[in-house]
Write a protein that holds these residues in place. Structure first.
Motif, PDB file in Angstrom:
ATOM      1  N   ARG A  82     -77.808 -44.903 -73.674  1.00 49.95           N
ATOM      2  CA  ARG A  82     -76.669 -45.281 -74.507  1.00 49.95           C
ATOM      3  C   ARG A  82     -75.448 -45.497 -73.622  1.00 49.95           C
ATOM      4  O   ARG A  82     -75.440 -45.085 -72.464  1.00 49.95           O
ATOM      5  CB  ARG A  82     -76.375 -44.187 -75.551  1.00 49.95           C
ATOM      6  N   ILE A 128     -80.240 -39.849 -72.702  1.00 46.66           N
ATOM      7  CA  ILE A 128     -80.589 -38.919 -73.770  1.00 46.66           C
ATOM      8  C   ILE A 128     -82.061 -38.554 -73.598  1.00 46.66           C
ATOM      9  O   ILE A 128     -82.934 -39.421 -73.737  1.00 46.66           O
ATOM     10  CB  ILE A 128     -80.366 -39.543 -75.156  1.00 46.66           C
ATOM     11  N   GLU A 143     -82.481 -46.331 -81.297  1.00 46.86           N
ATOM     12  CA  GLU A 143     -81.136 -46.891 -81.394  1.00 46.86           C
ATOM     13  C   GLU A 143     -80.987 -47.768 -82.626  1.00 46.86           C
ATOM     14  O   GLU A 143     -79.911 -47.810 -83.243  1.00 46.86           O
ATOM     15  CB  GLU A 143     -80.815 -47.681 -80.122  1.00 46.86           C
ATOM     16  N   THR A 285     -73.502 -43.437 -82.223  1.00 44.24           N
ATOM     17  CA  THR A 285     -73.107 -42.419 -81.251  1.00 44.24           C
ATOM     18  C   THR A 285     -74.331 -41.778 -80.599  1.00 44.24           C
ATOM     19  O   THR A 285     -75.463 -41.913 -81.087  1.00 44.24           O
ATOM     20  CB  THR A 285     -72.285 -41.314 -81.919  1.00 44.24           C
ATOM     21  N   HIS A 286     -74.088 -41.053 -79.514  1.00 45.01           N
ATOM     22  CA  HIS A 286     -75.161 -40.291 -78.881  1.00 45.01           C
ATOM     23  C   HIS A 286     -75.805 -39.341 -79.888  1.00 45.01           C
ATOM     24  O   HIS A 286     -77.027 -39.218 -79.960  1.00 45.01           O
ATOM     25  CB  HIS A 286     -74.621 -39.473 -77.703  1.00 45.01           C
ATOM     26  N   ASN A 289     -78.220 -40.932 -82.242  1.00 50.05           N
ATOM     27  CA  ASN A 289     -79.497 -41.186 -81.579  1.00 50.05           C
ATOM     28  C   ASN A 289     -80.329 -39.915 -81.487  1.00 50.05           C
ATOM     29  O   ASN A 289     -81.540 -39.929 -81.728  1.00 50.05           O
ATOM     30  CB  ASN A 289     -79.261 -41.752 -80.180  1.00 50.05           C
TER      31      ASN A 289
END
Length: 340
Positions: A82, A128, A143, A285-286, A289
């Motif tokens: 990301r 991630i 994603e 956003t992270h 995910n």
């Protein structure tokens, strides 16, 4: 290494490109799978890319190299990728890292080369880790689902009736997540039968061809008073007016599709009279995910029904012309390295 690059006046081309060398703070990952996103199509079709750019941001990969100063997961760690963010600006502090304007570095859809290649060079903050039990195909498409989850999060946490307009990957991903979160009834408008079938698999309660005669009157018998939430995922500009007409009092309409040309609202007074909230979403956003990866690990979410085209990297230029540009594909997933 092998990659598919954008070439001016030629489009996507499969060719040999130089191997990456790492700076001290960088990380090298070996790509397993990369998904082809609608935004990739928009950039290629519009010619909005520098010559030689490598697209691809829906990536699953394995860490294979680290610079001397890179605080990254151990070699062999399976990861998704990301964009970076600063963590200190107003957007970041508000949980909107995808809107960071200070330190946003983006792979495959911004300033850094992407995942239509055997390797990608990234920064540690982009990584991630993929939880146990999640395969590389699901991980690459996390994603897509995170973008759907972000749209849902943009409308708050009220669980309600919902209309999804457009059964592309994000619209279908939204249906799967809305089902997990307990929304209902979930209604899809989508003209392509195969996409409507996927929506039913993901938990839609009703699916309709939006061209059906008297459809708006029909769906209002399902949700008397109108829909509390609507997600416009098709890019069809007239759907905004249609969504306003079908919205309940105090309903919300989230524009998920990115519309580049001007649009008009035919009856703007209805926005006032119904006190409709118009909102929009972009990216994810992270944490969104991570949530989607966790649902995948728990067996609640499965991206694989979305995959209509499973192809090796070298086939992408042909697949783009034959399946993506013609609108025949639902989701193209590329096999690039060793899958897991």
């Amino acid at each position: 290494m092998k990659a598919v690059v954008f070439r001016k006046n030629r489009g996507l081309v499969y060719e040999e490109v130089p191997d990456y060398s790492l700076d001290a703070g960088e990380v090298l990952v070996k790509v397993a799978n990369t998904g082809f996103c609608g935004s990739d199509h928009s950039l290629v079709a519009g010619g909005l890319l520098p010559d030689g750019y490598i697209l691809g941001h829906e990536i699953s990969a394995v860490v294979v190299g680290k610079g001397a100063e890179a605080e990254a997961p151990a070699l062999g760690t399976r990861v998704c990728i990301r964009p970076t963010y600063c963590g200190n600006c107003l957007n970041c502090r508000s949980g909107k890292q995808q809107l960071c304007r200070v330190q946003r570095r983006t792979t495959g859809i911004g300033d850094l080369p992407g995942g239509f290649a055997e390797y990608v060079k990234v920064y540690p903050q982009m990584l991630i880790p993929i939880p146990p039990g999640v395969d590389s195909r699901n991980a690459a498409l996390a994603e897509t689902f995170a973008s759907a989850l972000h749209a849902i999060n943009c409308t708050g946490n009220q669980v309600s009736s919902v209309l999804v307009m457009g059964g592309g990957p994000i619209g279908l991903g939204a249906i799967a997540i809305l089902k997990i979160l307990g929304y209902g009834p979930i209604v899809l408008f989508e003209p392509v039968p195969a996409k409507r079938e996927i929506a039913l698999l993901y938990g839609a309660d009703h699916v309709f061809d939006p061209r059906e005669k008297n459809l708006d009157q029909q769906v209002m018998t399902i949700v008397p008073g109108g829909f509390i939430k609507t997600f416009e995922c098709s890019g069809v500009k007239t759907n905004i007016d249609r969504a306003i007409g079908l919205a309940a009092d105090c309903g919300q309409i989230c524009i998920v599709s990115v519309i580049f040309s001007p649009l008009e609202i035919g009856a703007p007074f209805l926005v006032n009279f119904k006190e409709i909230r118009l909102t929009a979403s972009i990216s994810n956003t992270h944490q969104e995910n991570i949530q989607c990866l966790d649902w995948m690990a728990q067996g609640k979410l499965d991206a694989r029904p979305l995959i209509s085209d499973d192809e090796p990297l070298e086939r992408l230029p042909d697949v783009y012309r034959e399946r993506i540009e013609t609108g025949r594909a639902v989701k193209v997933l590329l096999r690039i390295g060793e899958e897991f």
